[in-house]
Design a protein around this motif. Structure first.
Motif, mmCIF file in Angstrom:
data_model
loop_
_atom_site.group_PDB
_atom_site.id
_atom_site.type_symbol
_atom_site.label_atom_id
_atom_site.label_comp_id
_atom_site.label_asym_id
_atom_site.label_seq_id
_atom_site.Cartn_x
_atom_site.Cartn_y
_atom_site.Cartn_z
ATOM 1 N N ASP A 4 -7.193 2.665 -3.472
ATOM 2 C CA ASP A 4 -5.787 2.270 -3.511
ATOM 3 C C ASP A 4 -5.670 0.847 -4.040
ATOM 4 O OD1 ASP A 4 -4.601 4.565 -2.692
ATOM 5 O OD2 ASP A 4 -3.850 3.801 -0.777
ATOM 6 N N THR A 6 -2.670 -2.214 -5.434
ATOM 7 C CA THR A 6 -1.318 -2.677 -5.717
ATOM 8 C C THR A 6 -1.444 -3.855 -6.667
ATOM 9 O OG1 THR A 6 -0.449 -1.968 -3.571
ATOM 10 C CG2 THR A 6 0.822 -3.620 -4.784
ATOM 11 N N ALA A 29 2.349 6.806 -9.512
ATOM 12 C CA ALA A 29 2.386 5.381 -9.188
ATOM 13 C C ALA A 29 3.805 4.972 -8.832
ATOM 14 C CB ALA A 29 1.885 4.554 -10.366
ATOM 15 N N THR A 30 3.928 3.998 -7.935
ATOM 16 C CA THR A 30 5.232 3.552 -7.457
ATOM 17 C C THR A 30 5.479 2.111 -7.872
ATOM 18 O OG1 THR A 30 5.047 5.007 -5.531
ATOM 19 C CG2 THR A 30 6.694 3.253 -5.435
ATOM 20 N N MET A 39 5.640 -4.956 -8.436
ATOM 21 C CA MET A 39 4.324 -4.467 -8.055
ATOM 22 C C MET A 39 4.243 -2.966 -8.285
ATOM 23 S SD MET A 39 3.682 -6.613 -4.519
ATOM 24 C CE MET A 39 5.203 -6.039 -3.763
ATOM 25 N N SER A 41 1.948 0.332 -7.143
ATOM 26 C CA SER A 41 0.916 0.883 -6.259
ATOM 27 C C SER A 41 0.401 2.175 -6.869
ATOM 28 C CB SER A 41 1.492 1.154 -4.865
ATOM 29 O OG SER A 41 1.917 -0.048 -4.258
ATOM 30 N N THR A 43 -3.225 5.031 -6.942
ATOM 31 C CA THR A 43 -4.541 5.474 -6.483
ATOM 32 C C THR A 43 -5.326 5.960 -7.689
ATOM 33 O OG1 THR A 43 -3.663 6.152 -4.329
ATOM 34 C CG2 THR A 43 -5.789 7.069 -4.982
ATOM 35 N N ASP A 73 -2.447 -7.539 -5.839
ATOM 36 C CA ASP A 73 -1.797 -8.078 -4.652
ATOM 37 C C ASP A 73 -2.811 -8.031 -3.512
ATOM 38 O OD1 ASP A 73 0.596 -8.827 -2.981
ATOM 39 O OD2 ASP A 73 0.033 -6.932 -2.012
ATOM 40 N N ASP A 75 -2.362 -7.889 -0.315
ATOM 41 C CA ASP A 75 -1.955 -7.076 0.835
ATOM 42 C C ASP A 75 -2.292 -7.786 2.143
ATOM 43 O OD1 ASP A 75 -0.851 -5.037 2.261
ATOM 44 O OD2 ASP A 75 -2.463 -3.588 1.907
ATOM 45 N N TYR A 142 -10.433 0.668 -0.203
ATOM 46 C CA TYR A 142 -9.779 -0.524 -0.724
ATOM 47 C C TYR A 142 -10.843 -1.465 -1.277
ATOM 48 C CZ TYR A 142 -5.962 1.198 2.214
ATOM 49 O OH TYR A 142 -5.000 1.976 2.792
#
Length: 305
Positions: A4, A6, A29-30, A39, A41, A43, A73, A75, A142
């Motif tokens: 994952d 971002t 993707a978002t 940003m 996000s 996977t 980012d 996070d 991650y």
């Protein structure tokens, strides 16, 4: 392995409905906006986090022309966010932080800093700690702190770097401190130093050998000799220091060869390097029957206070 990520991005906005739809439909993707930054996000799978991240960045750029991937980012999470993500009470999380519960597999990670009056942590390190206790995310991985640094370096410079270590045990904490200091303060200087260096491996990645200042110098010197190209050795003494080193015969000959005592640490070695600029170094006190590694040639020494 699915990872994952971002990314902080520019060249696209949440008001661009076509871009939002294309990212979601094509890459799942978002795109979002927080703190004035856009940003994405996503996977992505890959053999390593760095490979997966660079694959993701390429896919994002291909999906939305004009999109620029700036960096990852980090996070950062506080106790409220950790509580929400783990479905545990804030009191429970505070007890983890204080070492009052769940300490059998090591202490809770050190905070990354303070936001306002609240401590914050890297979620990747919190999740790794949680997984040791059977509570972290297991469906995806991650990137670690070191991998984040590698990824940001690659994104900023269109090149990649990889961290390597000597096999000596017991120095992980010191090495992580070096990586953290590099990430926070010295990456721009390292980028300049690596430009034009001879530290590339066969995959086009700059090899950065990270050492704790108290590690045995001879083990690190032997690790340098494992590579068929130069490497950048970095450590922290009273300041952050780095040296491009090579054992290759095509390195320019040195008028001076300095024997490094077998009891010397990496810190001792760097002090010798400052006293003997341009010298080559070789481990001292070795048995005659033992193969002698080629001298470590110091090509460049740079220090940052």
């Amino acid at each position: 392995m699915d990872y994952d990520f971002t990314f902080i991005v520019t060249g696209v906005t949440v008001e661009d409905a076509d871009a939002v739809e294309s990212l979601f439909d094509t890459l799942d993707a978002t795109l979002a906006k927080a703190g004035g930054q856009h940003m994405v996000s996503i996977t992505m799978d890959g053999p390593r986090a760095v490979d997966a991240a660079l694959h993701a960045a390429t896919a994002l750029r291909e999906c939305v022309p004009g999109l620029r991937v700036i960096r990852l980012d980090r996070d950062l999470v506080g106790i409220p966010e950790i509580s929400e993500r783990t479905d545990r009470s804030r009191q429970n999380v505070a007890q983890w932080v204080a070492g009052e519960r769940k300490a059998e597999h090591g202490p809770f990670p050190a905070p990354e800093g303070v936001a306002g009056r609240t401590q914050v942590w890297l979620w990747t390190e919190v999740n790794a700690w949680l997984r040791k206790h059977g509570m972290g995310d297991t469906d995806v991985a991650y990137p670690s702190r070191e991998e984040m640094t590698e990824i940001d370096f690659a994104l900023a410079n269109a090149v990649s770097l990889t961290f390597k270590y000597a096999p000596t045990l017991g120095f992980d904490e010191g090495r992580q401190t070096v990586v953290r200091e590099l990430q926070r303060r010295h990456m721009p200087k390292l980028v300049k130093v690596l430009t034009g260096s001879q530290t590339l491996d066969q995959n086009g990645r700059h090899v950065v050998l990270v050492a704790d200042q108290h590690e045995p110098a001879d083990a690190v010197m032997k690790r340098v000799a494992d590579f068929d190209h130069g490497v950048m050795l970095v450590t922290m003494t009273d300041q952050f220091v780095g040296a491009e080193l090579s054992t290759q015969e095509d390195a320019s000959p040195s008028p001076e060869v300095v024997s490094v005592p077998t009891t010397a640490t990496v810190r001792d070695w760097f002090e010798l390097a400052l006293e003997h600029p341009g010298a080559s170094f070789t481990p001292g006190g070795m048995e005659r029957a033992e193969p002698h590694p080629a001298p470590v040639k110091q090509l460049l020494l740079a220090a940052a206070a």
